[in-house]
Enzyme design. Structure first.
Site, PDB file in Angstrom:
ATOM      1  N   ALA A 140       0.806  -1.226   0.000  1.00 21.83           N
ATOM      2  CA  ALA A 140       0.000   0.000   0.000  1.00 21.83           C
ATOM      3  C   ALA A 140       0.837   1.273   0.000  1.00 21.83           C
ATOM      4  O   ALA A 140       0.287   2.356   0.146  1.00 21.83           O
ATOM      5  CB  ALA A 140      -0.925  -0.013   1.211  1.00 21.83           C
ATOM      6  N   ASN A 206       1.509  -3.570   7.932  1.00 20.29           N
ATOM      7  CA  ASN A 206       2.462  -4.448   7.239  1.00 20.29           C
ATOM      8  C   ASN A 206       3.444  -3.630   6.408  1.00 20.29           C
ATOM      9  O   ASN A 206       4.596  -4.004   6.229  1.00 20.29           O
ATOM     10  CB  ASN A 206       1.714  -5.420   6.312  1.00 20.29           C
ATOM     11  CG  ASN A 206       0.998  -6.499   7.084  1.00 20.29           C
ATOM     12  OD1 ASN A 206       1.601  -7.499   7.443  1.00 20.29           O
ATOM     13  ND2 ASN A 206      -0.268  -6.294   7.362  1.00 20.29           N
ATOM     14  N   HIS A 234      -0.450   7.147   3.591  1.00 25.70           N
ATOM     15  CA  HIS A 234       0.880   6.701   4.051  1.00 25.70           C
ATOM     16  C   HIS A 234       1.921   7.667   3.501  1.00 25.70           C
ATOM     17  O   HIS A 234       2.068   7.794   2.284  1.00 25.70           O
ATOM     18  CB  HIS A 234       1.208   5.304   3.524  1.00 25.70           C
ATOM     19  CG  HIS A 234       0.247   4.242   3.956  1.00 25.70           C
ATOM     20  ND1 HIS A 234       0.178   3.761   5.245  1.00 25.70           N
ATOM     21  CD2 HIS A 234      -0.676   3.552   3.258  1.00 25.70           C
ATOM     22  CE1 HIS A 234      -0.748   2.823   5.317  1.00 25.70           C
ATOM     23  NE2 HIS A 234      -1.288   2.677   4.122  1.00 25.70           N
TER      24      HIS A 234
HETATM   25  N1  LIG Z   1       1.706  -5.626   2.502  1.00 24.86           N
HETATM   26  C1  LIG Z   1       0.741  -4.720   2.486  1.00 24.86           C
HETATM   27  O1  LIG Z   1       0.898  -3.585   2.028  1.00 24.86           O
HETATM   28  C2  LIG Z   1      -0.596  -5.083   3.021  1.00 24.86           C
HETATM   29  C3  LIG Z   1      -0.806  -6.283   3.635  1.00 24.86           C
HETATM   30  N2  LIG Z   1      -2.047  -6.615   4.099  1.00 24.86           N
HETATM   31  C4  LIG Z   1      -2.176  -7.921   4.750  1.00 24.86           C
HETATM   32  O2  LIG Z   1      -2.509  -8.886   3.746  1.00 24.86           O
HETATM   33  C5  LIG Z   1      -3.291  -9.928   4.329  1.00 24.86           C
HETATM   34  C6  LIG Z   1      -4.589 -10.109   3.539  1.00 24.86           C
HETATM   35  O3  LIG Z   1      -5.314  -8.899   3.557  1.00 24.86           O
HETATM   36  P1  LIG Z   1      -6.893  -8.876   3.276  1.00 24.86           P
HETATM   37  O4  LIG Z   1      -7.214  -9.697   2.105  1.00 24.86           O
HETATM   38  O5  LIG Z   1      -7.316  -7.478   3.345  1.00 24.86           O
HETATM   39  O6  LIG Z   1      -7.419  -9.630   4.592  1.00 24.86           O
HETATM   40  P2  LIG Z   1      -8.883 -10.222   4.864  1.00 24.86           P
HETATM   41  O7  LIG Z   1      -9.028 -10.253   6.352  1.00 24.86           O
HETATM   42  O8  LIG Z   1      -9.888  -9.503   4.065  1.00 24.86           O
HETATM   43  O9  LIG Z   1      -8.771 -11.707   4.308  1.00 24.86           O
HETATM   44  C7  LIG Z   1      -7.920 -12.660   4.858  1.00 24.86           C
HETATM   45  C8  LIG Z   1      -8.614 -14.004   4.819  1.00 24.86           C
HETATM   46  O10 LIG Z   1      -7.675 -15.006   5.192  1.00 24.86           O
HETATM   47  C9  LIG Z   1      -8.230 -15.793   6.246  1.00 24.86           C
HETATM   48  N3  LIG Z   1      -7.149 -16.320   7.074  1.00 24.86           N
HETATM   49  C10 LIG Z   1      -6.444 -15.686   8.029  1.00 24.86           C
HETATM   50  N4  LIG Z   1      -5.507 -16.497   8.551  1.00 24.86           N
HETATM   51  C11 LIG Z   1      -5.625 -17.679   7.907  1.00 24.86           C
HETATM   52  C12 LIG Z   1      -4.947 -18.915   8.004  1.00 24.86           C
HETATM   53  N5  LIG Z   1      -3.965 -19.114   8.888  1.00 24.86           N
HETATM   54  N6  LIG Z   1      -5.331 -19.915   7.182  1.00 24.86           N
HETATM   55  C13 LIG Z   1      -6.353 -19.734   6.304  1.00 24.86           C
HETATM   56  N7  LIG Z   1      -7.034 -18.602   6.164  1.00 24.86           N
HETATM   57  C14 LIG Z   1      -6.680 -17.565   6.962  1.00 24.86           C
HETATM   58  C15 LIG Z   1      -9.136 -14.826   6.995  1.00 24.86           C
HETATM   59  O11 LIG Z   1     -10.046 -15.512   7.803  1.00 24.86           O
HETATM   60  P3  LIG Z   1     -10.675 -14.753   9.099  1.00 24.86           P
HETATM   61  O12 LIG Z   1     -11.615 -13.722   8.542  1.00 24.86           O
HETATM   62  O13 LIG Z   1     -11.326 -15.865   9.843  1.00 24.86           O
HETATM   63  O14 LIG Z   1      -9.538 -14.126   9.837  1.00 24.86           O
HETATM   64  C16 LIG Z   1      -9.776 -14.099   5.837  1.00 24.86           C
HETATM   65  O15 LIG Z   1     -10.829 -14.841   5.275  1.00 24.86           O
HETATM   66  C17 LIG Z   1      -3.533  -9.503   5.783  1.00 24.86           C
HETATM   67  O16 LIG Z   1      -2.588 -10.117   6.625  1.00 24.86           O
HETATM   68  C18 LIG Z   1      -3.310  -8.004   5.750  1.00 24.86           C
HETATM   69  O17 LIG Z   1      -2.943  -7.473   7.010  1.00 24.86           O
HETATM   70  C19 LIG Z   1      -3.107  -5.796   3.910  1.00 24.86           C
HETATM   71  C20 LIG Z   1      -2.944  -4.582   3.314  1.00 24.86           C
HETATM   72  C21 LIG Z   1      -1.677  -4.090   2.887  1.00 24.86           C
HETATM   73  O1  LIG Z   2      -3.535  -1.290   3.168  1.00 25.14           O
HETATM   74  C1  LIG Z   2      -2.965  -0.421   3.847  1.00 25.14           C
HETATM   75  O2  LIG Z   2      -3.216   0.805   3.754  1.00 25.14           O
HETATM   76  C2  LIG Z   2      -1.881  -0.799   4.787  1.00 25.14           C
HETATM   77  C3  LIG Z   2      -2.168  -1.963   5.604  1.00 25.14           C
HETATM   78  O3  LIG Z   2      -3.296  -2.300   5.907  1.00 25.14           O
HETATM   79  C4  LIG Z   2      -1.034  -2.734   6.080  1.00 25.14           C
HETATM   80  O4  LIG Z   2       0.101  -2.364   5.773  1.00 25.14           O
HETATM   81  O5  LIG Z   2      -1.252  -3.734   6.790  1.00 25.14           O
END
Ligand SMILES: NC(=O)C1=CN([C@@H]2O[C@H](COP(=O)(O)OP(=O)(O)OC[C@H]3O[C@@H](n4cnc5c(N)ncnc54)[C@H](OP(=O)(O)O)[C@@H]3O)[C@@H](O)[C@H]2O)C=CC1
Ligand SMILES: O=C([O-])CC(=O)C(=O)O
Length: 283
Positions: A140, A206, A234
């Site tokens: 992001a 993250n 950000h």
């Molecule tokens: N690098 C970056 O810039 C960013 C990273 N992220 C990260 O990316 C990841 C995905 O984001 P997003 O799609 O928005 O998240 P969501 O919460 O929308 O979707 C994640 C899905 O994965 C499931 N899940 C979580 N842990 C497990 C596991 N161990 N095994 C199987 N399924 C699992 C969740 O279930 P449940 O709902 O039950 O938890 C949910 O259905 C998150 O960790 C988020 O913090 C997000 C934004 C920016």
């Molecule tokens: O999507 C974003 O703005 C950032 C975020 O959630 C993350 O880094 O976990």
């Protein structure tokens, strides 16, 4: 010169060269990836998906006729090029180890997992041993290309200032006992290191780990909750021997998950596209 897609580590399916992907986690980011496939923005074959909620996996799987798996073990044994972790910090270790041991590359979105430097180093060695790659998208934030280049010189400061609406931070703030109803103006809710930041805001920051890994410099983080904004903002500041980099993004939050910016999903979608491209632009 004629391009030979077989050199790009992708397979011919129905006469078309296609990257075969598997998704772990079927939430906001996975939904965006599937939508991008359906809209023809990218053309990988979504072979398999897994989520701890089978309902979510089935719902998304139906759209692209992917196989719904009941475990990470089952998914990593499928005929895939890349496993995309878009689940949670807790999922990263198992997904990455099992994927690499089953000869798959991995894309990690829950980059906060690499706060554990031991895990980062173990995965580095494992990927090297099995001749596999682990990709960490810019997510992001903006400027990771330039920051990677700058990190080859000297860096003096890396700072991330994140401002999100209440909904983007609600879960973490509630867990920390903030009285959310009393927040009526921009309020700093965290100032400290990237490792403390991800501990307190595991689903919101993250990007601080992306920044830390790209700069290889102890990243300072400030998190502000602003009840009056509607974007995830950000601001990145890097001062180094080549000069200063400042980037600011004002991201639209995802409809499925207000914590996550749409740009984070687009960043992995772009990476999936680049994995099948003969020319890749940017560092
Ligand atoms: N690098 C970056 O810039 C960013 C990273 N992220 C990260 O990316 C990841 C995905 O984001 P997003 O799609 O928005 O998240 P969501 O919460 O929308 O979707 C994640 C899905 O994965 C499931 N899940 C979580 N842990 C497990 C596991 N161990 N095994 C199987 N399924 C699992 C969740 O279930 P449940 O709902 O039950 O938890 C949910 O259905 C998150 O960790 C988020 O913090 C997000 C934004 C920016
Ligand atoms: O999507 C974003 O703005 C950032 C975020 O959630 C993350 O880094 O976990």
């Amino acid at each position: 010169m004629k391009l030979d897609p077989s050199n790009l580590n992708i397979k011919k399916i129905f006469g078309v060269w296609m990257l075969r992907i598997g998704l772990v986690g079927c939430g906001a980011i996975a939904t965006s990836i599937v939508n991008a496939v359906l809209e023809g923005i990218i053309n990988p074959k979504v072979v398999a998906l897994y989520d701890r909620s089978i309902y979510k996996a089935e719902k998304l799987g139906r759209l692209v006729r992917a196989q719904v798996c009941h475990s990470i073990d089952e998914l990593v044994r499928k005929d895939l090029d890349v496993v995309i972790e878009c689940a949670s910090i807790q999922a990263v270790e198992e997904v990455a180890i099992k994927a690499i041991e089953n000869r798959k590359d991995v894309i990690v979105m829950s980059v906060g997992a690499f706060k554990d430097l031991n895990l980062y180093q173990r995965l580095y060695s494992l990927a090297k041993k099995h001749n596999r790659r682990i990709y960490i998208p810019s997510g992001a934030i903006a400027g990771i290309d330039a920051i990677k280049a700058v990190s080859l010189g000297k860096i003096y400061e890396v700072t991330l200032i994140t401002i999100k609406p209440i909904e983007g931070l609600r879960d973490s703030l509630e867990k920390q006992g903030f009285d959310i109803d009393k927040i009526s103006e921009p309020t700093t809710v965290f100032e400290g290191s990237f490792s403390e930041a991800i501990e307190k805001f595991p689903q919101n920051i993250n990007v601080s780990l992306v920044l830390h890994l790209a700069s290889n410099y102890p990243t300072k983080v400030k998190i502000v909750v602003d009840p009056n904004i509607s974007v995830n903002r950000h601001e990145v500041i890097v001062r180094g021997s080549t000069g200063t980099i400042r980037t600011t993004v004002e991201n639209t939050p995802s409809k499925e998950n207000p914590r996550t910016s749409v740009l984070a999903a687009y960043s992995v979608i772009r990476l999936i596209k680049d994995l099948s491209e003969p020319i890749v632009i940017g560092t």
